[in-house]
Enzyme design. Structure first.
Site: not given
Length: 218
Positions: A102, A209
């Site tokens: 991420c 994320c």
């Protein structure tokens, strides 16, 4: 925050000479903010963080909404090539280190964008997660940017009503049981006893994320 209040905020930023942008994951619930922006400030650029792992349905939906709303879309990609996104075992990072995956594909590319703008218009809502529940309407972000959260106090019912009022389309995966749609390898259908974001990174102690944890000035 009402549509009029959102417009007032955006007008004030504009009068102050602030450069604004927004981001969108192009999920069904994302459309309300995009629709409002398209009506009050259509010149604001919309960044789509293209990780290369999105469902094909999301990319088609992005293109449909961009054309329908007349958005100024910018596709944002990581500078780290796919063959450099592997762990020591040779597997792609989303299987072994999703946090770092991420970071490379979402957080790092967007942090570069923040350096060119003053205001990041962001569609987070308090009812989505504990992290988002603690957010404020305006918060500082890295590089002197302000995060503006106009949808913060909206809930799922209000989103649904707005969509119905303006006959906004629906992401095709919604009908297949997907409620929170991110990258394909890290998204699953939701079970009846699950909250919306529990369908992301299922089985891991992870619901964000990094965009809303790392890109907030402490």
């Amino acid at each position: 925050m009402t549509i009029t209040e959102i417009k007032d905020y955006l007008d004030r930023y504009e009068e102050e000479g602030k450069q604004m942008f927004t981001t969108s994951s192009f999920q069904t619930h994302s459309l309300v903010l995009l629709h409002i922006i398209s009506r009050v400030k259509p010149e604001i650029p919309v960044y789509f963080i293209n990780t290369g792992y999105h469902f094909p349905e999301t990319l088609r939906f992005r293109d449909l909404i961009t054309e329908q709303f007349g958005l100024k879309l910018i596709d944002l990609h990581t500078s780290t090539p796919r063959n450099m996104q592997c762990g020591s075992d040779g597997r792609l990072l989303f299987t072994s280190d999703p946090d770092y995956c991420c970071f490379l594909n979402k957080t790092m590319p967007l942090e570069g964008v923040l350096q060119s703008y003053d205001v990041w218009i962001n569609g987070v809502r308090r009812d989505q997660s504990a992290v988002r529940k603690a957010m404020k309407t305006e918060q500082p972000a890295p590089h002197g940017t302000v995060r503006f959260h106009p949808m913060l106090d909206w809930n799922a019912r209000q989103i649904f009503r707005y969509r119905k009022e303006y006959d906004l389309p629906e992401h095709t995966l919604d009908a297949q049981g997907y409620m929170s749609i991110g990258c394909e390898p890290c998204t699953r259908r939701i079970d009846p006893d699950m909250q919306e974001r529990e369908a992301r990174w299922y089985g891991l102690n992870k619901t964000e994320c990094g965009l809303h944890t790392d890109l907030v000035s402490k």
